[in-house]
Scaffold this active site. Structure first.
Site, PDB file in Angstrom:
ATOM      1  N   GLY A 298       0.919  -1.351  -0.114  1.00 24.05           N
ATOM      2  CA  GLY A 298       0.032  -0.031  -0.045  1.00 24.05           C
ATOM      3  C   GLY A 298       0.865   1.245   0.106  1.00 24.05           C
ATOM      4  O   GLY A 298       0.307   2.347  -0.046  1.00 24.05           O
TER       5      GLY A 298
ATOM      6  N   GLU B  26       3.842  -7.110   1.299  1.00 14.70           N
ATOM      7  CA  GLU B  26       3.634  -7.363   0.091  1.00 14.70           C
ATOM      8  C   GLU B  26       3.314  -6.016  -0.679  1.00 14.70           C
ATOM      9  O   GLU B  26       2.187  -5.861  -1.458  1.00 14.70           O
ATOM     10  CB  GLU B  26       2.480  -8.079  -0.041  1.00 14.70           C
ATOM     11  CG  GLU B  26       1.287  -7.948   0.724  1.00 14.70           C
ATOM     12  CD  GLU B  26       0.318  -9.263   0.955  1.00 14.70           C
ATOM     13  OE1 GLU B  26       0.690 -10.196   0.921  1.00 14.70           O
ATOM     14  OE2 GLU B  26      -0.982  -8.871   1.165  1.00 14.70           O
TER      15      GLU B  26
ATOM     16  N   TYR C 263     -10.022   5.407 -12.010  1.00 15.89           N
ATOM     17  CA  TYR C 263      -9.609   6.181 -10.537  1.00 15.89           C
ATOM     18  C   TYR C 263      -9.373   7.680 -10.755  1.00 15.89           C
ATOM     19  O   TYR C 263      -9.147   8.180 -10.065  1.00 15.89           O
ATOM     20  CB  TYR C 263      -8.474   5.696 -10.158  1.00 15.89           C
ATOM     21  CG  TYR C 263      -8.452   3.891  -9.982  1.00 15.89           C
ATOM     22  CD1 TYR C 263      -9.200   3.295  -9.076  1.00 15.89           C
ATOM     23  CD2 TYR C 263      -7.348   3.397 -10.628  1.00 15.89           C
ATOM     24  CE1 TYR C 263      -9.173   1.959  -8.952  1.00 15.89           C
ATOM     25  CE2 TYR C 263      -7.063   1.857 -10.605  1.00 15.89           C
ATOM     26  CZ  TYR C 263      -8.121   1.205  -9.628  1.00 15.89           C
ATOM     27  OH  TYR C 263      -8.079  -0.182  -9.624  1.00 15.89           O
TER      28      TYR C 263
ATOM     29  N   ARG D  81       2.512  -1.382  -6.184  1.00 20.88           N
ATOM     30  CA  ARG D  81       2.862  -0.200  -6.829  1.00 20.88           C
ATOM     31  C   ARG D  81       4.316   0.192  -6.414  1.00 20.88           C
ATOM     32  O   ARG D  81       4.890   0.772  -7.602  1.00 20.88           O
ATOM     33  CB  ARG D  81       1.933   0.723  -6.323  1.00 20.88           C
ATOM     34  CG  ARG D  81       1.752   1.993  -7.013  1.00 20.88           C
ATOM     35  CD  ARG D  81       0.950   2.972  -6.211  1.00 20.88           C
ATOM     36  NE  ARG D  81      -0.698   2.473  -6.087  1.00 20.88           N
ATOM     37  CZ  ARG D  81      -1.513   2.282  -6.786  1.00 20.88           C
ATOM     38  NH1 ARG D  81      -1.269   3.069  -7.977  1.00 20.88           N
ATOM     39  NH2 ARG D  81      -2.773   1.782  -6.388  1.00 20.88           N
TER      40      ARG D  81
ATOM     41  N   ARG E 239      -5.976   3.383 -15.835  1.00 20.75           N
ATOM     42  CA  ARG E 239      -6.307   4.294 -14.643  1.00 20.75           C
ATOM     43  C   ARG E 239      -6.888   5.417 -14.483  1.00 20.75           C
ATOM     44  O   ARG E 239      -7.682   5.707 -13.566  1.00 20.75           O
ATOM     45  CB  ARG E 239      -5.172   4.412 -13.722  1.00 20.75           C
ATOM     46  CG  ARG E 239      -4.390   2.933 -13.419  1.00 20.75           C
ATOM     47  CD  ARG E 239      -3.219   2.764 -12.379  1.00 20.75           C
ATOM     48  NE  ARG E 239      -3.437   3.393 -11.209  1.00 20.75           N
ATOM     49  CZ  ARG E 239      -3.288   4.649 -10.577  1.00 20.75           C
ATOM     50  NH1 ARG E 239      -2.343   5.456 -11.395  1.00 20.75           N
ATOM     51  NH2 ARG E 239      -3.342   4.993  -9.560  1.00 20.75           N
TER      52      ARG E 239
ATOM     53  N   CYS F 153     -12.737   4.901 -28.423  1.00 19.94           N
ATOM     54  CA  CYS F 153     -14.313   5.515 -28.485  1.00 19.94           C
ATOM     55  C   CYS F 153     -14.895   5.834 -27.264  1.00 19.94           C
ATOM     56  O   CYS F 153     -15.986   4.931 -26.727  1.00 19.94           O
ATOM     57  CB  CYS F 153     -15.171   4.724 -29.258  1.00 19.94           C
ATOM     58  SG  CYS F 153     -14.406   4.616 -30.855  1.00 19.94           S
ATOM     59  N   GLU F 154     -14.496   6.734 -26.392  1.00 18.61           N
ATOM     60  CA  GLU F 154     -14.843   7.306 -25.027  1.00 18.61           C
ATOM     61  C   GLU F 154     -14.561   8.448 -24.797  1.00 18.61           C
ATOM     62  O   GLU F 154     -13.382   8.854 -24.867  1.00 18.61           O
ATOM     63  CB  GLU F 154     -14.335   6.318 -23.970  1.00 18.61           C
ATOM     64  CG  GLU F 154     -14.690   4.869 -23.689  1.00 18.61           C
ATOM     65  CD  GLU F 154     -15.886   4.543 -23.290  1.00 18.61           C
ATOM     66  OE1 GLU F 154     -16.674   5.599 -22.531  1.00 18.61           O
ATOM     67  OE2 GLU F 154     -16.628   3.577 -23.685  1.00 18.61           O
TER      68      GLU F 154
ATOM     69  N   TYR G 180      -0.251  -1.445 -12.403  1.00 22.41           N
ATOM     70  CA  TYR G 180      -1.638  -1.517 -13.050  1.00 22.41           C
ATOM     71  C   TYR G 180      -1.879  -0.828 -14.180  1.00 22.41           C
ATOM     72  O   TYR G 180      -2.962  -0.274 -14.394  1.00 22.41           O
ATOM     73  CB  TYR G 180      -2.579  -0.947 -11.760  1.00 22.41           C
ATOM     74  CG  TYR G 180      -2.106  -1.391 -10.234  1.00 22.41           C
ATOM     75  CD1 TYR G 180      -2.668  -2.800 -10.174  1.00 22.41           C
ATOM     76  CD2 TYR G 180      -1.621  -0.784  -9.381  1.00 22.41           C
ATOM     77  CE1 TYR G 180      -2.054  -3.423  -8.815  1.00 22.41           C
ATOM     78  CE2 TYR G 180      -1.319  -1.330  -8.179  1.00 22.41           C
ATOM     79  CZ  TYR G 180      -1.419  -2.667  -7.939  1.00 22.41           C
ATOM     80  OH  TYR G 180      -1.211  -3.042  -6.761  1.00 22.41           O
TER      81      TYR G 180
HETATM   82  C1  LIG Z   1      -3.137  -5.071  -4.061  1.00 20.12           C
HETATM   83  C2  LIG Z   1      -2.564  -5.744  -2.951  1.00 20.12           C
HETATM   84  C3  LIG Z   1      -1.477  -5.275  -2.574  1.00 20.12           C
HETATM   85  C4  LIG Z   1      -0.334  -4.460  -3.168  1.00 20.12           C
HETATM   86  O1  LIG Z   1      -0.797  -3.113  -3.036  1.00 20.12           O
HETATM   87  P1  LIG Z   1       0.046  -1.768  -3.396  1.00 20.12           P
HETATM   88  O2  LIG Z   1      -0.720  -0.759  -3.309  1.00 20.12           O
HETATM   89  O3  LIG Z   1       0.175  -1.900  -4.993  1.00 20.12           O
HETATM   90  O4  LIG Z   1       1.260  -2.025  -2.811  1.00 20.12           O
HETATM   91  C5  LIG Z   1      -0.769  -6.066  -1.538  1.00 20.12           C
HETATM   92  N1  LIG Z   1      -1.483  -6.870  -0.914  1.00 20.12           N
HETATM   93  C6  LIG Z   1      -3.012  -7.260  -1.329  1.00 20.12           C
HETATM   94  C7  LIG Z   1      -3.705  -8.098  -0.676  1.00 20.12           C
HETATM   95  C8  LIG Z   1      -3.623  -6.597  -2.348  1.00 20.12           C
HETATM   96  O5  LIG Z   1      -4.656  -6.796  -2.563  1.00 20.12           O
END
Ligand SMILES: *Cc1c(COP(=O)(O)O)cnc(C)c1O
Length: 470
Positions: free
Chosen positions: A280, A322, A366, A325, A362, A393-394, A422
């Site tokens: 995240g 994990e 978003y 991004r 994106r 075409c949007e 992404y």
């Molecule tokens: C998307 C996701 C991530 C990675 O999120 P980032 O914002 O790209 O770091 C890690 N764990 C889970 C379960 C996710 O769904």
């Protein structure tokens, strides 16, 4: 935030000359970005207009140096700031393909996969690198809120860790596990911690109203169920609270919440040893974005987990994160060829490029913001701002609003930054556009890692029933 609130972006030269942080997620551009003697943008020692000449457009250009630096910073920061064992795994949904998996594996990161397809891609990569199944399995964590029975069986065949999301999955696994009692299933439990964070609603997953994970009221029941089933080897707990996060506090709070639940799980007799804090950490897409560095984030998370464990006199678990991004986002740029220009007098000028929402969904999904320069006129002064339009075409297929660029002509090369996460992984064939090629660049060498799709690729899976041929 609306794009119109952003201050104007500097010229290409000033843009590349901005002070660069060693932490890849804090820069708008890849670490190796430069402007060469011809006034062209160069990435990984490769001239971007020359890459487009050779490989066509749109083209994803992935800087190996930046990707490796981000992997190394996560890995080393956990070693430096967390006194217990640690493992960083790459959220491969950000960009899953053989070459990216190979770089990540070489950097000693593991893999978070969320589908049979991502599992397959990762296994094929590791297999080609000479890993055996047991070695591969020890590095793979299988996520997802609705894994199919087939996906679960595939994961069991490999022996990777399954991050269990819900009751149905737990019950299915208990049944599958009963058929093979000699090999308990390694699992983590995904929990919904109820932590709010200030990010886009669509990418906020840790609050209670989420489709992911077990919520806190279910904890006792889940722990009791898992502790009773000898088919499970419950290794630990997991939570992921959202994406593109700039604050450190939510993950620090998460460390505390997870430590609490960890203690509770131990009390139920579960053999917990892993605490997975999710991903995240945000990246810099525009001058407005100011995320902490990878090192700062890891330090904050590590200290919070150590403190939370000391408070409860818990032995330090293996700490996992994990990220997706922040590992690959700013390592990639997308190069497009400029087509036509449409001037709406007194309103705006549209500049069209040869890709758009199919290679980068994106902005339309978003309302994400991006920055770009003209790669072949990187030192030219900027003229009027343009609205960079895709070719789909949007009406909403706009990549960037109010982008200051030098006067652009057809054939010029626009390069959009921070397209590593992404973009390819969410790419589509909308309007039957073949998906772009991707090259991996380093030290003046460019290697094709994804071939450009052809028209025949587009109809490869099409079937034409006989009775329609009359
Ligand atoms: C998307 C996701 C991530 C990675 O999120 P980032 O914002 O790209 O770091 C890690 N764990 C889970 C379960 C996710 O769904």
């Amino acid at each position: 935030m609306l794009s119109t609130e952003l201050p104007p972006s500097p010229s290409g030269q000033a843009f590349i000359d901005q002070p660069r942080s060693p932490s890849p997620n804090q820069n708008l551009v890849p670490l190796s970005a430069e402007i060469n003697a011809q006034g062209h943008l160069e990435i990984g020692g490769c001239d971007v207009p020359a890459l487009v000449e050779k490989f066509g457009s749109p083209l994803y250009i992935l800087d190996e140096t930046t990707l490796r630096a981000a992997c190394g910073q996560y890995r080393d920061a956990f070693k430096a700031y967390y006194p217990g064992p640690s493992q960083v795994i790459y959220a491969s949904k950000a960009w899953s393909c053989l070459a990216v998996c190979a770089v990540v594996a070489q950097e000693d990161l593991g893999f978070d996969v969320v589908s049979g397809g991502e599992l397959y891609t990762t296994l094929r990569t590791l297999g080609q690198m000479g890993w055996n199944t047991a070695e591969a399995a020890s590095k793979i964590y299988f996520h997802g809120n609705n894994k199919s029975r087939q996906e679960l069986e595939e994961a069991l065949a490999v022996g990777c860790v399954i991050i269990v999301d819900n009751w149905l999955e737990l019950e299915t696994l208990a049944r599958l596990g009963a058929e093979r009692p000699e090999a308990p299933i390694p699992i983590l439990l995904r929990l919904t911690p109820g932590i709010e964070c200030h990010t886009h609603d669509y990418i906020r997953t840790g609050h209670l109203d989420s489709k992911f994970g077990f919520d806190p009221q279910q904890l006792d029941a889940v722990f009791t169920f898992v502790a009773q089933q000898s088919q499970f080897h419950c290794l630990g707990l997991h939570a992921h609270i959202g994406s593109q996060i700039f604050e450190r506090q939510p993950h620090q709070d998460l460390g505390d919440v997870l430590a609490d639940w960890f203690e509770k799980g131990l009390g139920h007799g579960l053999p917990l040893e892993i605490l997975n804090i999710g991903g995240g950490l945000g990246i810099r897409y525009t001058e407005q974005d100011d995320p902490p560095s990878i090192e700062e984030w890891v330090k904050a998370v590590s200290e919070a987990v150590v403190k939370a464990c000391e408070k409860r006199r818990l032995a330090l678990p293996k700490l996992m994160a994990e990220p997706g991004r922040s590992l690959i986002g700013t390592a990639c740029v997308t190069a497009y060829r400029v087509g036509g220009k449409k001037v709406v007098p007194g309103i705006r000028t549209y500049l069209a490029v040869d890709g758009g929402m199919s290679d980068n969904p994106r902005p339309i999904t978003y309302q994400s913001l991006y920055r770009a320069i003209l790669a072949n006129k990187a030192t030219a002064p900027t003229a009027e701002p343009v609205t960079l339009a895709g070719k789909h075409c949007e009406s909403g297929d706009i990549l960037i609003h109010d982008l200051p660029l030098p006067a652009a002509e057809p054939g010029d090369i626009v390069t959009v930054f921070a397209t590593g996460a992404y973009n390819y992984s969410m790419a589509s064939n909308y309007n039957r556009l073949p998906r772009p090629a991707a090259v991996l660049v380093k030290d003046g060498e460019a290697n094709l890692i994804l071939k450009r799709e052809s028209y025949s690729d587009l109809i490869r899976q099409d079937c034409l029933p006989h009775r329609l041929l009359k």
